[in-house]
Enzyme design. Structure first.
Site, PDB file in Angstrom:
ATOM      1  N   PRO A   1      39.429  44.742  36.687  1.00  0.00           N
ATOM      2  CA  PRO A   1      39.002  43.387  36.956  1.00  0.00           C
ATOM      3  C   PRO A   1      37.633  43.334  37.595  1.00  0.00           C
ATOM      4  O   PRO A   1      37.297  44.123  38.463  1.00  0.00           O
ATOM      5  CB  PRO A   1      40.045  42.860  37.938  1.00  0.00           C
ATOM      6  CG  PRO A   1      40.953  43.971  38.210  1.00  0.00           C
ATOM      7  CD  PRO A   1      40.345  45.201  37.705  1.00  0.00           C
ATOM      8  N   GLU A   2      36.877  42.389  37.140  1.00  0.00           N
ATOM      9  CA  GLU A   2      35.607  42.056  37.774  1.00  0.00           C
ATOM     10  C   GLU A   2      35.819  40.681  38.411  1.00  0.00           C
ATOM     11  O   GLU A   2      36.953  40.199  38.471  1.00  0.00           O
ATOM     12  CB  GLU A   2      34.489  42.044  36.724  1.00  0.00           C
ATOM     13  CG  GLU A   2      34.429  43.344  35.917  1.00  0.00           C
ATOM     14  CD  GLU A   2      33.337  43.371  34.865  1.00  0.00           C
ATOM     15  OE1 GLU A   2      32.333  42.648  35.026  1.00  0.00           O
ATOM     16  OE2 GLU A   2      33.499  44.100  33.881  1.00  0.00           O
TER      17      GLU A   2
ATOM     18  N   HIS B   1      55.290  51.610  37.108  1.00  0.00           N
ATOM     19  CA  HIS B   1      53.949  51.620  37.679  1.00  0.00           C
ATOM     20  C   HIS B   1      53.758  50.658  38.849  1.00  0.00           C
ATOM     21  O   HIS B   1      52.658  50.520  39.351  1.00  0.00           O
ATOM     22  CB  HIS B   1      52.921  51.324  36.598  1.00  0.00           C
ATOM     23  CG  HIS B   1      52.824  52.390  35.563  1.00  0.00           C
ATOM     24  ND1 HIS B   1      52.433  53.675  35.872  1.00  0.00           N
ATOM     25  CD2 HIS B   1      53.088  52.392  34.235  1.00  0.00           C
ATOM     26  CE1 HIS B   1      52.456  54.414  34.768  1.00  0.00           C
ATOM     27  NE2 HIS B   1      52.851  53.660  33.766  1.00  0.00           N
TER      28      HIS B   1
ATOM     29  N   ARG C   1      46.909  53.389  36.830  1.00  0.00           N
ATOM     30  CA  ARG C   1      46.040  54.536  37.129  1.00  0.00           C
ATOM     31  C   ARG C   1      45.991  54.897  38.613  1.00  0.00           C
ATOM     32  O   ARG C   1      45.317  55.863  38.980  1.00  0.00           O
ATOM     33  CB  ARG C   1      44.628  54.273  36.587  1.00  0.00           C
ATOM     34  CG  ARG C   1      44.624  54.200  35.071  1.00  0.00           C
ATOM     35  CD  ARG C   1      43.248  53.928  34.509  1.00  0.00           C
ATOM     36  NE  ARG C   1      42.367  55.081  34.659  1.00  0.00           N
ATOM     37  CZ  ARG C   1      41.106  55.096  34.235  1.00  0.00           C
ATOM     38  NH1 ARG C   1      40.597  54.024  33.660  1.00  0.00           N
ATOM     39  NH2 ARG C   1      40.376  56.160  34.384  1.00  0.00           N
TER      40      ARG C   1
ATOM     41  N   ARG D   1      12.447  47.217  43.584  1.00  0.00           N
ATOM     42  CA  ARG D   1      13.443  48.172  43.101  1.00  0.00           C
ATOM     43  C   ARG D   1      12.988  48.729  41.761  1.00  0.00           C
ATOM     44  O   ARG D   1      12.962  48.015  40.768  1.00  0.00           O
ATOM     45  CB  ARG D   1      14.822  47.488  42.963  1.00  0.00           C
ATOM     46  CG  ARG D   1      15.329  46.846  44.254  1.00  0.00           C
ATOM     47  CD  ARG D   1      15.526  47.863  45.357  1.00  0.00           C
ATOM     48  NE  ARG D   1      16.494  48.881  44.996  1.00  0.00           N
ATOM     49  CZ  ARG D   1      17.805  48.790  45.226  1.00  0.00           C
ATOM     50  NH1 ARG D   1      18.287  47.727  45.814  1.00  0.00           N
ATOM     51  NH2 ARG D   1      18.618  49.769  44.855  1.00  0.00           N
TER      52      ARG D   1
END
Length: 276
Positions: free
Chosen positions: A2-3, A94, A113, A154
DNA sequence: CATTACCTGCAA
DNA sequence: TTGCAGGTAATG
């Protein structure tokens, strides 16, 4: 996984289900490394009996505010999902953390995971978490000028910089590619070489791709689900992500996949010139 | 800056 | 069997 849009969708879908409820038990905690702080016995002792006051998001952290000034901070990392279920629903293999609520329902933290992390934070810990992240891109204080300041000087390439949570909170691998395509900026462009027009375009593109993804309840490629266990729809609206070889939606050129900073990156080689 | 590690599952 | 996956931290 997820973002920002996925965590935002998770928070919005969890809130109506759990706010006002009290956590009455920790029924499963079978992956010790998941709880970073405090140690498991204290973690259990501190959250049991506390009412949930709010659910919100900061960067990619899901924040569950509890009575007494404590905040349960949860990061889904790559494969985590938080869902609420009726008492009879079994927790599959899970699911590594189960919280029982006073209405008998249960919150499952499912994480294939095992990269997901949980922290129970006091006010100081929450402030430190906040300080470790950059501006929220959908906040009105995130202006094109603020982005320009973040990029000034940058020399690093723009795409990895967008993935740095200190630059902009909540950006991830999908939406970085999406925003750069929309702004017509090549992912390898040195950040400091972007002119004002490019920065304004990037600022608008970041906000647009994130807002659109939230409107579609996030992107579900593999694991992502919202608090009701539902998939997002935004993967059906990708501009370039996961579209290698398919025609650019602006010019028809086949989309390319390159590796930048060890991450898959998608772009149109024609309408994203290297100079930005 | 790049590489490796953390984990599991799936597709090529 | 290899490579790859939405993230991040810890190493050279």
């Amino acid at each position: 996984m997820p973002e920002l849009p996925e965590v935002e969708t998770a928070a919005r879908s969890l809130a109506p289900q759990v706010v006002g409820r009290t956590i009455v038990g920790v029924e499963r905690l079978d992956w010790e490394r998941m709880v970073e702080t405090p140690p498991a016995p204290l973690f259990r002792e501190l959250i049991v009996g506390r009412r949930i006051l709010a659910v919100r998001r900061r960067s990619k952290w899901l924040l569950i505010e509890l009575e007494g000034g404590w905040t349960l901070a949860i990061h889904l990392r790559m494969s985590g999902r938080l869902t609420v279920h009726d008492a009879a629903e079994p927790a599959r293999h899970h699911v590594h953390l189960v919280l029982r609520l006073d209405d008998g329902r249960r919150i499952f933290f499912d994480d294939e995971r095992k990269f997901g992390r949980v922290r129970l934070l006091d006010a100081a810990g929450l402030a430190a978490l906040d300080a470790a992240h950059g501006p929220e891109p959908l906040d009105e204080r995130f202006t094109a000028e603020a982005l320009a300041r973040a990029l000034a000087g940058r020399r690093t390439r723009i795409k990895p910089l967008l993935l740095d949570q200190r630059t902009i909170a909540g950006m991830g691998n999908i939406y970085a590619s999406e925003a750069l395509w929309l702004a017509r900026i090549h992912p390898l462009t040195p950040a400091a070489s972007l002119n004002t027009g490019a920065i304004v375009a990037l600022h608008g593109a970041i906000r647009q791709v994130l807002a659109t993804a939230i409107a579609h309840e996030g992107s579900s490629l593999r694991n992502y689900r919202n608090g009701y266990g539902r998939q997002g729809q935004n993967q059906e609206h990708f501009l370039v992500y996961d579209r290698a070889g398919m025609p650019c939606q602006r010019c028809g050129t086949p989309i390319e996949r390159i590796i930048v900073g060890q991450r898959s990156t998608f772009l149109c080689p024609v309408c994203q010139p290297i100079t930005g």
